[in-house]
Write a protein that holds these residues in place. Structure first.
Motif, PDB file in Angstrom:
ATOM      1  N   PHE A 101     -22.236  -7.391  49.673  1.00 51.73           N
ATOM      2  CA  PHE A 101     -21.133  -7.637  50.607  1.00 51.73           C
ATOM      3  C   PHE A 101     -21.135  -8.997  51.286  1.00 51.73           C
ATOM      4  O   PHE A 101     -20.333  -9.245  52.176  1.00 51.73           O
ATOM      5  N   VAL A 151     -15.520  -2.800  57.227  1.00 51.96           N
ATOM      6  CA  VAL A 151     -16.797  -3.379  57.654  1.00 51.96           C
ATOM      7  C   VAL A 151     -17.346  -4.327  56.577  1.00 51.96           C
ATOM      8  O   VAL A 151     -17.621  -5.496  56.836  1.00 51.96           O
ATOM      9  N   SER A 152     -17.493  -3.830  55.375  1.00 44.56           N
ATOM     10  CA  SER A 152     -18.134  -4.648  54.330  1.00 44.56           C
ATOM     11  C   SER A 152     -17.222  -5.780  53.849  1.00 44.56           C
ATOM     12  O   SER A 152     -17.698  -6.771  53.318  1.00 44.56           O
ATOM     13  N   GLN A 153     -15.921  -5.612  54.026  1.00 42.92           N
ATOM     14  CA  GLN A 153     -14.916  -6.578  53.554  1.00 42.92           C
ATOM     15  C   GLN A 153     -14.840  -6.643  52.036  1.00 42.92           C
ATOM     16  O   GLN A 153     -13.906  -7.226  51.499  1.00 42.92           O
TER      17      GLN A 153
END
Lengths: 307, 307
Positions: free
Chosen positions: A109, A145-147
């Motif tokens: 990530f 969150v992780s994109q």
């Protein structure tokens, strides 16, 4: 390990000692409480576990200690997806060796906008390198969150190549139409779709998914477990509405993870539970008091937590 | 280590063997070439080094091997910022022990939207835990990739608390007005501002910054080094225009890191250099041919690379 986990899984919050080392005893105690109060399994080392704030060594030690403390490995789906291929391989191999039911795998990530081919190669390399037919991978889709997400087409490619190892997904997109599309596309191939929040539990089960892996299960496993148990009953809607109410209170806090820990700290009468690792920050006393007032006002309890 | 590095630093790309392990020999060779052709220092293990695709152990081994191979530690500013506090501490302590000039430190980047207090506590914990007065931290601000940046106010708080340890910043925001604001706010306190791209080198030096740490320096260290050397001369503008042209070609490629590696592979006549770790993907033969045609069409060379 041939039995697939279904139902309600908690991404268990990780307690820390004063020196910020993981607290094995409190962790095992909370895991046992969760399994005894509505959870079917434990997705330890998820986002809400602050797993990405732990080193590979800390994660391996904590997982081994948990199993040694008597928590059945067959109920565990530890998070193992890291930025570095070699870290993901190491954690995944360790989990399989311990006999875990599966692993929950974030895509790498750090680099954003990477091609689907690169993500495919990431997961394929891990599966090949671990090289163990007991491996069951749950893809972890959490773009907020992780994109870096798991494109829908990637799931199909991975299922084609590794139909046995690729077992399911936790969809934390927060977008029900996405979860539904994944179920429609792949559930018939034995691909198990877990909602990433309890607010989608009933919808997920009705559409053909198998449960949820949700932060809220850390504090409300009994409520969420009841929805799972009775989802075909006439009371399903009202049970769902009740867990939605608790989730709404938790989610309205300044930050979810400290809020979960503050809730446990309060109901367990154990302030040690409040601690988080940087970059997170604990709730202030005032924020915690406000949260607890809301929860108790709504009749929320954590039965048996203090036993 | 009392001497601060200034000028042009390359975030050195990391070569991989067929089995995707880091290739120490090619790495050391490229590092030596960079130092001999215009680089004042090497920010190994930056974003363009695929450092976040390496484990902590791999990074420590590769850094130790580099120093053992004769590359002076006083020219090295390795990246050490990870998601996990304990990893960042381990890498930072290792770099300080080796005698590195400093470390380039990403904020913990998994959790998004964390409060400034949490970021402060992250950096402060690392500095306190490493507890070595030789430590020099360069903050790494690269919001387009990490999504978690270094707020301007945080720099001031860290400088107040750790005036000796907090040495500077690499600003890879790509936003010149941001870089200028950081220089205006903190350069007078001995805080060294490096632009994150050579396109801002001349502007940065004129405004009171000290150099650049830039991907482009992997292939164009001589050109960028010349801008640094002659930035007060009348030819500065035309030298800057020339390095801007090369950067523009590299940046227009489908992906910067594979493009840098393909460029080295071509000019070194060493196809092994093309390899990247997942989740990145190599340029296709066609993409590479197009890139090389553009570069050679612009008169670009990598002198001495094949010696």
């Amino acid at each position: 390990m041939s039995e697939r986990l279904r139902g309600v899984l908690a991404p268990v919050v990780t307690p820390f000692r004063r020196d910020l080392t993981p607290d094995r005893e409190r962790f095992a105690r909370h895991c046992r409480w969760l399994l005894g109060h509505g959870c079917d399994g434990l997705a330890v080392f998820g986002t809400n576990s602050e797993a990405n704030s732990l080193s590979v060594g800390e994660r391996k030690e904590l997982l081994s200690a948990l199993v040694a403390a008597g928590v059945p490995a067959g109920r565990l789906v530890p998070g193992t997806g890291c930025c570095a291929l070699t870290d993901t391989v190491e954690l995944t191999a360790h989990a399989v060796k311990l006999g875990c039911a599966g692993v929950l795998m974030l895509p790498p990530f750090y680099y954003k906008g990477v091609p689907e081919d690169g993500l495919y190669r990431s997961f394929a390399e891990v599966i090949e390198r671990v090289g163990d037919e007991r491996l069951r991978v749950y893809l972890y889709h959490i773009p907020p969150v992780s994109q870096v997400g798991i494109p829908i087409g990637l799931i199909g490619r991975l299922l084609d190549a590794y139909p046995k190892a690729v077992a399911g997904i936790k969809d934390s997109s927060g977008d029900w139409s996405h979860t539904r599309r994944v179920i429609e596309a792949y559930a018939a191939r034995g691909f198990d779709v877990f909602a990433g929040s309890e607010v989608f539990l009933l919808q997920t089960l009705r559409a053909g998914g198998v449960g949820c892996i949700t932060a809220g299960a850390n504090v409300n496993p009994h409520g969420i477990g009841r929805v799972y148990e009775r989802w075909r009953s006439p009371e399903a809607e009202s049970l769902q509405a009740s867990i939605d109410g608790v989730r709404k209170i938790l989610q309205a806090q300044v930050s979810m993870i400290p809020a979960l820990k503050a809730t446990i700290a309060h109901f367990a009468r154990d302030p040690e539970w409040r601690r988080v690792r940087p970059p997170l920050v604990e709730l202030t006393d005032e924020q915690q008091a406000g949260l607890i007032a809301e929860l108790t006002g709504a009749g929320f309890e954590m039965p048996g937590l203090r036993d």
